[in-house]
Design a protein around this motif. Structure first.
Motif, PDB file in Angstrom:
ATOM      1  N   PHE A 108     -11.421   7.702 -13.281  1.00 24.56           N
ATOM      2  CA  PHE A 108     -10.448   8.414 -14.127  1.00 24.56           C
ATOM      3  C   PHE A 108     -10.161   7.653 -15.424  1.00 24.56           C
ATOM      4  O   PHE A 108      -9.855   8.257 -16.454  1.00 24.56           O
ATOM      5  CB  PHE A 108      -9.149   8.667 -13.345  1.00 24.56           C
ATOM      6  N   ASP A 121       2.126  -4.703  -7.950  1.00 21.34           N
ATOM      7  CA  ASP A 121       2.077  -3.582  -8.906  1.00 21.34           C
ATOM      8  C   ASP A 121       1.015  -2.559  -8.494  1.00 21.34           C
ATOM      9  O   ASP A 121       1.266  -1.356  -8.517  1.00 21.34           O
ATOM     10  CB  ASP A 121       1.787  -4.094 -10.324  1.00 21.34           C
ATOM     11  N   ASP A 122      -0.154  -3.054  -8.095  1.00 23.85           N
ATOM     12  CA  ASP A 122      -1.235  -2.147  -7.684  1.00 23.85           C
ATOM     13  C   ASP A 122      -0.809  -1.325  -6.473  1.00 23.85           C
ATOM     14  O   ASP A 122      -1.081  -0.115  -6.397  1.00 23.85           O
ATOM     15  CB  ASP A 122      -2.502  -2.941  -7.330  1.00 23.85           C
ATOM     16  N   ARG A 126       3.052   5.296  -5.271  1.00 23.14           N
ATOM     17  CA  ARG A 126       3.614   6.399  -6.064  1.00 23.14           C
ATOM     18  C   ARG A 126       2.634   7.574  -6.111  1.00 23.14           C
ATOM     19  O   ARG A 126       3.014   8.725  -5.971  1.00 23.14           O
ATOM     20  CB  ARG A 126       3.879   5.936  -7.501  1.00 23.14           C
ATOM     21  N   ASN A 127       1.359   7.214  -6.315  1.00 23.98           N
ATOM     22  CA  ASN A 127       0.334   8.254  -6.454  1.00 23.98           C
ATOM     23  C   ASN A 127       0.228   9.117  -5.189  1.00 23.98           C
ATOM     24  O   ASN A 127       0.064  10.328  -5.268  1.00 23.98           O
ATOM     25  CB  ASN A 127      -1.011   7.587  -6.762  1.00 23.98           C
ATOM     26  N   ILE A 166      -6.778   9.971 -10.034  1.00 24.60           N
ATOM     27  CA  ILE A 166      -6.278   8.588  -9.889  1.00 24.60           C
ATOM     28  C   ILE A 166      -6.416   8.152  -8.434  1.00 24.60           C
ATOM     29  O   ILE A 166      -6.672   6.993  -8.132  1.00 24.60           O
ATOM     30  CB  ILE A 166      -4.795   8.501 -10.354  1.00 24.60           C
ATOM     31  N   PRO A 186      -3.664  13.306 -11.523  1.00 20.85           N
ATOM     32  CA  PRO A 186      -3.122  12.513 -10.415  1.00 20.85           C
ATOM     33  C   PRO A 186      -4.071  12.407  -9.220  1.00 20.85           C
ATOM     34  O   PRO A 186      -4.145  11.365  -8.576  1.00 20.85           O
ATOM     35  CB  PRO A 186      -1.844  13.266 -10.028  1.00 20.85           C
ATOM     36  N   PHE A 235       2.469   8.611 -12.311  1.00 20.25           N
ATOM     37  CA  PHE A 235       1.529   9.264 -11.382  1.00 20.25           C
ATOM     38  C   PHE A 235       0.862   8.257 -10.460  1.00 20.25           C
ATOM     39  O   PHE A 235       0.160   8.635  -9.546  1.00 20.25           O
ATOM     40  CB  PHE A 235       0.357   9.929 -12.130  1.00 20.25           C
ATOM     41  N   GLY A 236       0.959   6.994 -10.819  1.00 24.66           N
ATOM     42  CA  GLY A 236       0.335   5.996  -9.960  1.00 24.66           C
ATOM     43  C   GLY A 236      -0.800   5.227 -10.610  1.00 24.66           C
ATOM     44  O   GLY A 236      -1.560   4.553  -9.916  1.00 24.66           O
ATOM     45  N   SER A 271       1.813   1.270  -7.404  1.00 28.82           N
ATOM     46  CA  SER A 271       1.166   2.367  -8.144  1.00 28.82           C
ATOM     47  C   SER A 271       0.475   3.321  -7.170  1.00 28.82           C
ATOM     48  O   SER A 271       0.627   4.544  -7.270  1.00 28.82           O
ATOM     49  CB  SER A 271       0.149   1.807  -9.139  1.00 28.82           C
ATOM     50  N   ALA A 272      -0.273   2.750  -6.234  1.00 27.34           N
ATOM     51  CA  ALA A 272      -0.978   3.579  -5.248  1.00 27.34           C
ATOM     52  C   ALA A 272       0.039   4.330  -4.376  1.00 27.34           C
ATOM     53  O   ALA A 272      -0.171   5.511  -4.043  1.00 27.34           O
ATOM     54  CB  ALA A 272      -1.875   2.708  -4.390  1.00 27.34           C
ATOM     55  N   LEU A 314      10.044   3.701  -9.878  1.00 29.26           N
ATOM     56  CA  LEU A 314       9.721   3.553 -11.312  1.00 29.26           C
ATOM     57  C   LEU A 314      10.475   2.374 -11.912  1.00 29.26           C
ATOM     58  O   LEU A 314      10.062   1.794 -12.906  1.00 29.26           O
ATOM     59  CB  LEU A 314      10.086   4.826 -12.089  1.00 29.26           C
TER      60      LEU A 314
END
Lengths: 399, 226
Positions: free
Chosen positions: A2, B77-78, B84-85, B113, B110, A301-302, B81-82, B57
């Motif tokens: 992406f 952080d990674d 949240r996704n 991602i 999304p 969105f991640g 992020s995952a 967030l």
């Protein structure tokens, strides 16, 4: 992936500020010019190097092997090698050469009689000017012929330095060999043209009567002189006691100077790309500033910080790749036009060439492309890193 | 009813040059699976800050947010992020669609991602846009869509990864009453169809009917209304 999808979209999209579009275009054009200039300039350097190499090696052995052992093994090895074009035994020494009117100190090379008589040296390695007999006597250059007012069939005298030295030490008359000029040759190799004459090895015992001949020298011409170093390794492995020198060894200094010159041209011209790539930094930094909200959305969105960094690295890199590709094509086009149509002429009354020589070295192209892509990457890294540190909350609030 | 999010003793303070404002004052909140929570409050009451922290967030100054029993702020952080996704969907007041991308691409991002290839992501995005009645707007860019359509694309985008919870910050705040009604109905419909947990912060009292739990924030504290 992406990151590439988004980076590519950002790269292609018209920027929200037209000013950024202009800077983007300047960076692409600048990189293209830099890459094209590098290709053209380096190909001119290569062209001149090839010409210089050809001139330096014309008539000059690609390798010389010296041995104190029996040279038959080496001869057999060379005979069976698929890489060898011609080889011969030879002797060399400084002599006083001339007729009653003119004398000159010159290097005499005495070549194995069968080779000298078979005309291989003259036909294959030097250009023939005037040939009457091949009876094993003297061949001199056209330059020497003019300088000393000599022509074919003229008698000349040769006295070796060894003989002169001996006569001084023993108070005797030096040995003087009288022979006839039987061949006159041309050569673009200035050294061979001005400083050497050739004769059959039959004259060796006459010209160098007191020489100790324990060491034998063999001159080797390869079908491809570029493999001289590899062939040297092969010879050294097979004949560890022998001393092997290539044409590169003999001209190491000038070859190194040409390499250094070419390398610094590469570095200096890379500065054009560096300056152009600096525009990527400027446009990408502005782009990141404008896209702060988008970055925050993507983070929500991640997309990780690394992901955001990669998106903008791709955007910058794609600019660099675009410029590099255009420059690559432009550079190659100029190269081919010069090579086949010789658009840039040289004054043939001043130079030995009609047109500017060009030649592309296999490794130059990846080196240029990699340098350009690396500089684009380096310029994109700072704004991309900055983008990855965008504060999500602050950026979403901003509307 | 099982607990999805458990927030305890959340404190958040904003500091400026000469004063500091405590926006969240020891907030405790439990969100159960399939809840529809509406949080009301005046501007500056701290409802958006609470939403941002619950959705990972933003970070609290102190306190803990556990998602299905796991402290989300203990992740890298990674990992966040995952997380949240895969678990969280967002709807913002100003749709926040990416202007360079079409409606279809905005919805597909999304899921891309999450590692889904472009072709499959687009196929799923088409289905999602169909669910929000935007089948004829696939190739339109945000600027070519009306406010209501933009917000429906944003909803499709928020739900494409089948999140466990949807956070909406003033989802109708930028819409006229007609579009606001469409969005409300859509959210309710999606909640019923997808078994979705929804948390909405708003000062639009019309959204009250969407919730099964109504909360109010005032001066950094949270109160249960119903």
């Amino acid at each position: 992936m992406f990151e590439f999808f988004i980076g590519n979209k950002y790269h292609k999209a018209k920027k929200r500020l037209s000013f950024i579009n202009v800077i983007n275009k300047i960076s692409v054009v600048g990189i293209a010019i830099g890459v094209a200039t590098l290709i053209v300039v380096l190909s001119v350097f290569n062209g001149f190097r090839e010409i210089s190499t050809a001139l330096m090696t014309e008539g000059e052995p690609h390798l010389i092997i010296q041995t104190t052992n029996d040279s038959e093994d080496i001869s057999n090895f060379l005979k069976s090698s698929e890489f060898v074009d011609l080889f011969y035994k030879f002797e060399e020494g400084k002599v006083l050469f001339g007729n009653k009117e003119h004398f000159e100190i010159i290097n005499l090379i005495l070549i194995e009689d069968s080779i000298f008589r078979s005309k291989q040296l003259i036909y294959n390695k030097l250009s023939e000017y005037d040939t009457i007999f091949y009876d094993g006597n003297l061949a001199i250059s056209f330059y020497s012929a003019i300088e000393m007012n000599l022509q074919v069939r003229d008698s000349v005298q040769i006295t070796s330095f060894e003989s002169l030295e001996n006569s001084v030490l023993t108070f005797s008359i030096p040995e003087i060999t009288t022979t006839q000029i039987r061949n006159i040759y041309f050569s673009r190799n200035a050294s061979l043209y001005k400083n050497y004459i050739f004769a059959s090895s039959n004259l060796a015992s006459e010209i160098f009567p007191n020489r100790n001949r324990n060491t034998q020298s063999i001159a080797i011409f390869l079908l491809n002189l570029e493999i001289a170093n590899e062939f040297k390794t092969q010879l050294s492995a097979n004949f560890p006691d022998a001393i092997v020198k290539t044409w590169n060894d003999n001209h190491a200094q000038i070859l190194n100077v040409m390499k250094i010159e070419s390398f610094f041209a590469y570095l200096l011209l890379s500065l054009i790309i560096a300056v152009a790539a600096f525009n990527i930094l400027t446009s990408l930094t502005m782009s990141v500033q404008i896209k702060k909200k988008d970055i925050a959305i993507l983070r929500s969105f991640g997309v990780s910080r690394k992901g955001i960094r990669n998106i903008f690295l791709f955007e910058g890199l794609l600019n660099g790749i675009k410029g590099t590709s255009w420059g690559f094509l432009l550079g190659l086009a100029i190269y081919f036009v010069q090579k086949y149509f010789q658009v840039y002429k040289l004054d043939s009354s001043k130079y030995i060439l009609d047109a500017m020589p060009v030649s592309i070295s296999f490794w130059d192209l990846p080196a240029i492309v990699l340098m350009s892509v690396f500089l684009s990457f380096a310029s994109s890294y700072y704004p991309a890193k900055k983008a990855s540190l965008t504060n999500i909350i602050e950026s979403i609030k901003w509307e | 009813m099982s607990v999805l999010i458990n927030a305890t003793q959340l404190v958040k303070e904003f500091k400026s040059a000469n004063k500091s404002i405590k926006v969240l004052k020891n907030i405790d909140l439990t969100i159960n699976k399939n809840d529809r929570i509406i949080i009301f409050g005046a501007s500056g009451a701290g409802k958006s800050t609470l939403l941002n922290i619950l959705s990972s967030l933003d970070f609290p100054d102190s306190g803990k947010v556990e998602f299905e029993g796991i402290d989300i702020f203990s992740k890298t952080d990674d990992e966040i992020s995952a997380f949240r996704n895969q678990n969280i969907g967002f709807i913002f007041q100003f749709h926040h669609l990416l202007p360079e991308f079409t409606a279809l691409e905005n919805v597909a991002i999304p899921i891309m991602i999450n590692g889904i290839p472009y072709k499959n992501a687009v196929k799923t995005a088409e289905e999602m846009l169909h669910k929000v009645n935007l089948s004829d707007r696939f190739s339109h860019k945000p600027a070519e869509l009306s406010g209501g359509e933009q917000q429906r694309v944003a909803i499709a985008r928020a739900l494409i990864n089948s999140p466990k919870i949807l956070f909406a910050d003033e989802p109708t705040g930028n819409l006229d009453s007609e579009n606001s009604k469409i969005i409300q109905d859509l959210l309710l419909d999606l909640h019923n169809k997808l078994d979705l947990t929804i948390v909405i912060v708003t000062h639009n009292s019309e959204l009250e009917k969407l919730g099964n739990r109504i909360l109010k924030m005032e001066d950094g504290n949270i109160f249960k209304i119903s």
